[in-house]
Write an enzyme that holds these catalytic residues in place. Sequence first.
Site, PDB file in Angstrom:
ATOM      1  N   ASP A   6      20.719   3.269 -11.139  1.00 30.70           N
ATOM      2  CA  ASP A   6      19.481   2.582 -11.631  1.00 30.70           C
ATOM      3  C   ASP A   6      18.180   2.926 -10.685  1.00 30.70           C
ATOM      4  O   ASP A   6      18.046   3.946 -10.099  1.00 30.70           O
ATOM      5  CB  ASP A   6      19.856   1.074 -11.161  1.00 30.70           C
ATOM      6  CG  ASP A   6      19.258   0.186 -12.157  1.00 30.70           C
ATOM      7  OD1 ASP A   6      18.312   0.401 -12.956  1.00 30.70           O
ATOM      8  OD2 ASP A   6      19.754  -0.761 -12.427  1.00 30.70           O
ATOM      9  N   ASP A  38      15.807  -3.190 -20.219  1.00 28.69           N
ATOM     10  CA  ASP A  38      17.282  -3.982 -20.643  1.00 28.69           C
ATOM     11  C   ASP A  38      17.388  -4.538 -21.809  1.00 28.69           C
ATOM     12  O   ASP A  38      16.503  -5.273 -22.140  1.00 28.69           O
ATOM     13  CB  ASP A  38      17.530  -4.777 -19.496  1.00 28.69           C
ATOM     14  CG  ASP A  38      17.820  -4.282 -17.970  1.00 28.69           C
ATOM     15  OD1 ASP A  38      17.241  -3.101 -17.938  1.00 28.69           O
ATOM     16  OD2 ASP A  38      17.969  -5.067 -17.198  1.00 28.69           O
TER      17      ASP A  38
END
Length: 376
Positions: free
Chosen positions: A126, A183
Amino acid sequence: MILKTPPMGWNSWNTFGQNINEKIVRDTADAMVELGYLQAGYEYVVIDDCWSMRERNENGDLVADPEKFPSGMKALADYIHSKGLKFGIYSCAGVRTCEGHPGSYAHEYRDARLFASWGVDFLKYDFCNFPRSADCKTAYRTMALALRNSGRDILFSACNWGTKEASSWMRGVGAHMYRSCWDIHDCWESMKNIINLQMSNFNGNAAGCFNDLDMLTVGMLGRGNVGEENCCTQIEYETQFAFWCLCGAPLLMGSDICNMDSANRELLLNSELIKINQDAECRPACVINPTRVEFDPLIFVRLLDGGDIAIGLFNLNDAKKKAECIFSDLGIPYSAGKALLLTDLFSGEEILRREDIRTDIEAHGCKLYRARFVDA
Ligand code: GLA
């Protein structure tokens, strides 16, 4: 490690978020085998953020949270491997993960070694809390090299959300897949945004390094970490799965597969759709009418291994619309003397068409066909 087709599996984040634990992971691994997901191609079981303690140990290593993972990660990996599945874990290129656990910045080689010693097969990496003074490309290349030198084949799933024009360099720095969007949430708006974003993004997708549209929300029905009150309808889940398949995107389920309804299970196990996703040539889909995005159903064509083509018609509008797919726009003029034998991949119905497909598509719905050339 050469990745020939888009990875398939399950990831904990969409449903379980911070509340992930060993029992959930084991139960999911069992369900992957018992309910036919592994056989359909879903092989990675990936634990996302929040698996570790808030600090490294005195040696500088990451430590699995003993309350959530009492048997430890090595034992969990062994269990997952014993089922014929592969084991994925999560870290972050920043100093901390998005949820504030330690990140791998400046610890890349140490962490890669630790993951390899546990039996990790997949690392999602990430981009939260990344130092302003650091360089993103270098950070992703560093972890890619650390993994490649860890003594174990580990798939590198880069997740910088498509920032810094990721699609133009993620392949070069060693990623096997790269997120190209923010997301996902389990609602139509989120899905539509991701689909629209792909209009300029298709071409990055190819064998070796795949364009990741994020974990699927199919079957979440509003429950869980990225669940929404105005969650997707069944038609919208079909559209999502068809789009991910048409694009050749990684298929990482995000729902609670131990407690999912049969309609969505069947959708995720649709072998004809999965076959499109896993097509051996890994060509990107082409959009035929990109400028019509807000008006008409979008028309896509994808060339498949062996000579077939996939045709996708996607209606992103809030009302029913007619899709008009004229074969000369696909590269099949009338003068070719060819017709298409189309199989509707949802209904299984076959139709023979010479010049075009004209069909109503309901709001947020789609049609996906596999088409075979026949002499007209
Ligand atoms: C970021 C990622 C998500 C998920 C969370 C975990 O938001 O994009 O996919 O991994 O972090 O905190």
